[in-house]
Design a protein around this motif. Structure first.
Motif, mmCIF file in Angstrom:
data_model
loop_
_atom_site.group_PDB
_atom_site.id
_atom_site.type_symbol
_atom_site.label_atom_id
_atom_site.label_comp_id
_atom_site.label_asym_id
_atom_site.label_seq_id
_atom_site.Cartn_x
_atom_site.Cartn_y
_atom_site.Cartn_z
ATOM 1 N N VAL A 91 -13.414 46.923 23.321
ATOM 2 C CA VAL A 91 -14.160 48.020 22.701
ATOM 3 C C VAL A 91 -13.286 48.624 21.606
ATOM 4 O O VAL A 91 -12.059 48.652 21.723
ATOM 5 N N GLU A 92 -13.945 49.062 20.545
ATOM 6 C CA GLU A 92 -13.194 49.628 19.424
ATOM 7 C C GLU A 92 -13.509 51.102 19.270
ATOM 8 O O GLU A 92 -14.529 51.569 19.757
ATOM 9 N N ASP A 93 -12.622 51.778 18.556
ATOM 10 C CA ASP A 93 -12.803 53.202 18.298
ATOM 11 C C ASP A 93 -13.167 53.891 19.621
ATOM 12 O O ASP A 93 -14.189 54.560 19.733
ATOM 13 N N ALA A 94 -12.316 53.671 20.590
ATOM 14 C CA ALA A 94 -12.692 53.924 21.976
ATOM 15 C C ALA A 94 -12.311 55.307 22.481
ATOM 16 O O ALA A 94 -11.179 55.751 22.318
ATOM 17 N N ASP A 95 -13.284 55.976 23.099
ATOM 18 C CA ASP A 95 -13.003 57.189 23.874
ATOM 19 C C ASP A 95 -12.717 56.754 25.309
ATOM 20 O O ASP A 95 -13.484 55.990 25.890
ATOM 21 N N ILE A 96 -11.601 57.253 25.823
ATOM 22 C CA ILE A 96 -11.096 56.693 27.083
ATOM 23 C C ILE A 96 -10.993 57.756 28.169
ATOM 24 O O ILE A 96 -10.395 58.823 27.959
ATOM 25 N N SER B 241 -28.513 57.197 43.085
ATOM 26 C CA SER B 241 -28.804 58.235 42.086
ATOM 27 C C SER B 241 -27.546 59.028 41.742
ATOM 28 O O SER B 241 -27.354 59.438 40.600
ATOM 29 N N GLU B 242 -26.668 59.195 42.717
ATOM 30 C CA GLU B 242 -25.397 59.880 42.382
ATOM 31 C C GLU B 242 -24.559 59.041 41.447
ATOM 32 O O GLU B 242 -23.905 59.546 40.528
ATOM 33 N N ALA B 243 -24.541 57.731 41.665
ATOM 34 C CA ALA B 243 -23.765 56.847 40.804
ATOM 35 C C ALA B 243 -24.350 56.834 39.395
ATOM 36 O O ALA B 243 -23.615 56.891 38.402
ATOM 37 N N VAL B 244 -25.700 56.810 39.333
ATOM 38 C CA VAL B 244 -26.354 56.830 38.021
ATOM 39 C C VAL B 244 -26.008 58.130 37.293
ATOM 40 O O VAL B 244 -25.700 58.137 36.101
ATOM 41 N N ALA B 245 -26.016 59.231 38.050
ATOM 42 C CA ALA B 245 -25.698 60.520 37.435
ATOM 43 C C ALA B 245 -24.270 60.524 36.884
ATOM 44 O O ALA B 245 -24.014 61.033 35.785
ATOM 45 N N LEU B 246 -23.377 59.937 37.645
ATOM 46 C CA LEU B 246 -21.992 59.885 37.184
ATOM 47 C C LEU B 246 -21.889 59.077 35.895
ATOM 48 O O LEU B 246 -21.287 59.529 34.905
ATOM 49 N N VAL B 247 -22.500 57.896 35.892
ATOM 50 C CA VAL B 247 -22.378 57.037 34.708
ATOM 51 C C VAL B 247 -23.109 57.672 33.523
ATOM 52 O O VAL B 247 -22.644 57.584 32.382
ATOM 53 N N ASP B 248 -24.232 58.349 33.789
ATOM 54 C CA ASP B 248 -24.913 59.082 32.710
ATOM 55 C C ASP B 248 -23.982 60.131 32.103
ATOM 56 O O ASP B 248 -23.923 60.300 30.890
ATOM 57 N N HIS B 249 -23.308 60.834 32.999
ATOM 58 C CA HIS B 249 -22.373 61.863 32.523
ATOM 59 C C HIS B 249 -21.331 61.235 31.591
ATOM 60 O O HIS B 249 -21.062 61.756 30.507
ATOM 61 N N LEU B 250 -20.795 60.101 32.010
ATOM 62 C CA LEU B 250 -19.759 59.452 31.195
ATOM 63 C C LEU B 250 -20.324 58.959 29.869
ATOM 64 O O LEU B 250 -19.705 59.140 28.815
ATOM 65 N N THR B 251 -21.508 58.346 29.908
ATOM 66 C CA THR B 251 -22.069 57.849 28.641
ATOM 67 C C THR B 251 -22.433 59.004 27.720
ATOM 68 O O THR B 251 -22.263 58.907 26.510
ATOM 69 N N ASN B 252 -22.891 60.104 28.311
ATOM 70 C CA ASN B 252 -23.185 61.276 27.467
ATOM 71 C C ASN B 252 -21.939 61.800 26.773
ATOM 72 O O ASN B 252 -22.001 62.300 25.648
ATOM 73 N N LEU B 253 -20.829 61.687 27.470
ATOM 74 C CA LEU B 253 -19.570 62.135 26.846
ATOM 75 C C LEU B 253 -19.111 61.139 25.781
ATOM 76 O O LEU B 253 -18.234 61.432 24.983
ATOM 77 N N GLY B 254 -19.702 59.939 25.798
ATOM 78 C CA GLY B 254 -19.319 58.913 24.824
ATOM 79 C C GLY B 254 -18.169 58.042 25.295
ATOM 80 O O GLY B 254 -17.453 57.448 24.486
ATOM 81 N N VAL B 255 -17.984 57.964 26.595
ATOM 82 C CA VAL B 255 -16.877 57.164 27.126
ATOM 83 C C VAL B 255 -17.093 55.678 26.840
ATOM 84 O O VAL B 255 -18.173 55.136 27.113
ATOM 85 N N ASP B 256 -16.069 55.020 26.277
ATOM 86 C CA ASP B 256 -16.142 53.582 26.014
ATOM 87 C C ASP B 256 -15.273 52.794 26.979
ATOM 88 O O ASP B 256 -15.432 51.587 27.118
ATOM 89 N N ALA B 257 -14.289 53.464 27.569
ATOM 90 C CA ALA B 257 -13.405 52.751 28.487
ATOM 91 C C ALA B 257 -13.016 53.678 29.626
ATOM 92 O O ALA B 257 -12.793 54.876 29.409
ATOM 93 N N VAL B 258 -12.953 53.121 30.818
ATOM 94 C CA VAL B 258 -12.514 53.888 31.981
ATOM 95 C C VAL B 258 -11.297 53.178 32.547
ATOM 96 O O VAL B 258 -11.353 52.000 32.886
ATOM 97 N N ILE B 259 -10.174 53.902 32.612
ATOM 98 C CA ILE B 259 -8.959 53.314 33.161
ATOM 99 C C ILE B 259 -8.588 54.116 34.403
ATOM 100 O O ILE B 259 -8.403 55.336 34.319
ATOM 101 N N CYS B 260 -8.482 53.424 35.507
ATOM 102 C CA CYS B 260 -8.341 54.114 36.776
ATOM 103 C C CYS B 260 -7.166 53.538 37.566
ATOM 104 O O CYS B 260 -6.972 52.322 37.610
ATOM 105 N N SER B 261 -6.383 54.417 38.185
ATOM 106 C CA SER B 261 -5.245 53.917 38.963
ATOM 107 C C SER B 261 -5.659 53.543 40.382
ATOM 108 O O SER B 261 -4.880 53.016 41.154
#
Ligand code: ADP
Ligand code: MG
Length: 537
Positions: free
Chosen positions: A231-236, A271-291
């Motif tokens: 992904v380019e120009d990525a919000d992380i 529906s909770e998972a969808v809500a979470l991913v909606d939240h992230l896409t609304n923020l414009g998240v392009d990458a999720v890095i998790c430990s």
């Protein structure tokens, strides 16, 4: 552990050290002898042709090392020897270099002192002479120093190369260049924070495959095969807790008694998972890095949204990533705001040293580098790692205090010649001590010559002759033993490594000279409560 060997060897042997005549002089003599042994232990490892030592512990495990501090740390256990060892070790801790030099010079100064004591010069006079000589030596070093700057890549590479001398590293590999590049990538006006350089070790490749990258490389491939490679120009989003479908609320046991309940549960989870991913896409998240883990459902949903994911990323990498991309590390993605996101030009899965990893380039924070070190076996990579960390801190030091001096015994020779002159300005007794100090420093060119396989006497004579008639930058080429212009030959060290070590060494030697008695420790004696200094309580 080999602790105690020195103590045993010296006190148990029948030479001048044991079977002592009278109290004060004999204690001092014994202490001097012990200090000298410490230097002798490491002297043969000095310089690019220095030999390695094989340290073997009592279980038979061995490590091969050229590092003066490691040798001393393993082998020496005696209060007087510790004074010398501590100088070497603190040198290692603070500037990561110059440990062998420090122990070697200390031993020589003690040897010279012993001769003066035999000529009835009082230890106090010797101490005064040594201190005066040290002050003068530091001035000489400052005179010899040349300024460098952060853009002076060639000089910095020479500094790294000189610092890595003697570490058995394939000459074809451009490791010193990689070290300098890494330092320059992470360097700011505040200097180089070594923690910003992540070092990744790969066993199996060739040393010449080692690389440095601008940015961060995470040891993990992308978390889901259906998510994008790049992904380019990525919000992380940078997350340090598991990404679950549900928000964890502490209720871990849910009792399910019917198929309908199970169905409802699945629906609400979805529906909770969808809500979470909606939240992230609304923020414009392009990458999720998790430990931690990213659970299957949110993973699948994020992949559908074209989000790049990496999971179970190392904590330290997460920290570097957050700095490099200016992301806040968050634990609950449901509460994440746009401000928490980091930014980078590119996040992609790439092949590094034969492994799939995630690389992040062009981070908003801009100051992270990744050194990937490759080598055929674990031992090779580990040795490379040690050499690189040391060289990195020496380069960092050279950037912080940007003055370098010629190595190869050039600086020590310049001091020797200057001190012989300077000594004449002092009264006879102190003059002897200053001359002795000048003689002691000859040990460096002498040892470099000797370890290069040429006559040690010739080495010293030649380099002094070259300096007397020519430039004060003449030194010994540690590979051939020839006299060269050390600056031209690229044998350079940070000024502070040398001046610091000369000062610390003198301090330890003077402390040893001042000890004139060793008292047994009273029973129940508590070190923390002890007043005064060693030998004087
Ligand atoms: P230390 O633990 O004191 O750093 P080293 O084994 O690293 O010991 O040796 C350092 C000495 O080797 C320094 O005096 C340095 O100037 C010298 N040296 C390093 N590289 C060379 C070289 N190529 N030729 C001559 N001397 C060198
Ligand atoms: Mg060194």
């Amino acid at each position: 552990m080999m602790s105690g060997n020195i103590h045993k060897d010296i006190t148990g042997s029948d030479d001048s050290v044991s079977g002592l005549e009278s109290d004060e002089g004999s204690v001092r003599k014994a202490n001097i002898a012990i200090g000298r042994v410490v230097g002798e232990l490491v002297r043969t490892t000095l310089g690019p042709r220095g030999m390695d030592k094989l340290l073997v512990d009592n279980t038979g495990m061995g490590i091969v090392t050229n590092n003066g501090a490691s040798i001393l740390r393993e082998m020496v256990d005696h209060p007087v020897a510790d004074l010398v060892v501590d100088v070497a070790i603190s040198q290692e801790d603070e500037v990561s270099d110059g440990t062998t030099t420090a122990a070697t010079i200390a031993a020589e100064l003690l040897g010279e002192a012993e001769e003066l004591i035999d000529q009835d010069i009082h230890p106090t006079t010797i101490a005064a002479g040594y201190l005066a000589a040290t002050e003068r030596a530091v001035k000489v070093l400052e005179n010899e120093a040349i300024e460098i700057d952060a853009t002076d890549t060639d000089r910095l590479v020479e500094v790294a190369k000189t610092a890595m001398a003697g570490k058995s590293i394939n000459a074809e590999a451009n490791i010193p260049e990689l070290v300098v590049k890494a330092a320059q990538i992470v360097g700011t006006e505040n200097g180089v924070d070594q923690n910003d350089v992540k070092i990744e070790k790969i066993t199996g490749g060739r040393v010449t495959s080692s690389i440095v990258t601008d940015g961060v490389v995470l040891g993990k491939e992308r978390a889901d095969p259906s998510s994008p490679y790049r992904v380019e120009d990525a919000d992380i989003a940078v997350i340090n807790k598991p990404v679950e479908s549900r928000e964890l609320d502490g209720e871990s046991n849910i009792n399910i008694s019917s198929a309908t309940e199970y169905d409802n549960l699945m629906k609400s989870e979805r529906s909770e998972a969808v809500a979470l991913v909606d939240h992230l896409t609304n923020l414009g998240v392009d990458a999720v890095i998790c430990s931690e883990d990213i659970k299957e459902l949110p993973r699948a949903l994020m992949a559908e949204q074209g989000i790049y994911m990496a999971r179970r990323v190392d904590d330290e990498e997460l920290r570097i990533l957050s700095k490099a991309t200016e992301a806040n590390i968050i634990s609950n993605p449901r509460e994440m705001t746009a401000d928490d996101l980091g930014h980078a030009d590119v996040v992609e899965e790439s092949d590094i040293g034969g492994d799939r990893k995630t690389s992040i380039e062009g981070g908003a924070g801009g100051e992270a580098a990744m050194l990937v070190l490759c080598g055929s076996t674990k031992d090779v990579v580990d040795e490379l790692h040690r050499a690189v960390t040391d060289a990195l801190s020496v380069v960092a030091l050279a950037l912080r205090e940007p003055r370098v001096i010629p190595g190869g015994g050039a600086a020590e020779t310049a001091i020797t010649l200057d001190l012989r002159n300077y000594a004449t300005q002092h009264d006879t007794r102190e003059q002897l001590a200053i001359d002795a100090f000048a003689d002691a420093l000859e040990v460096i060119p002498r040892t470099l010559a000797e370890n290069a396989g040429i006559s040690p006497v010739d080495g010293v004579v030649n380099v002094q002759a070259a300096q007397s008639t020519g430039t004060s930058t003449a030194g010994i080429d540690g590979e051939t033993g020839d006299v060269v212009d050390a600056l031209e030959a690229g044998i350079v060290e940070p000024l502070s490594v040398k001046s610091r070590s000369i000062e610390a060494v003198t301090e330890a030697v003077v402390a040893i000279l001042r000890i004139d008695d060793v008292l047994p420790r009273p029973d129940g004696f508590d070190e923390k409560e002890a007043p005064g200094e060693m030998g004087g309580f």
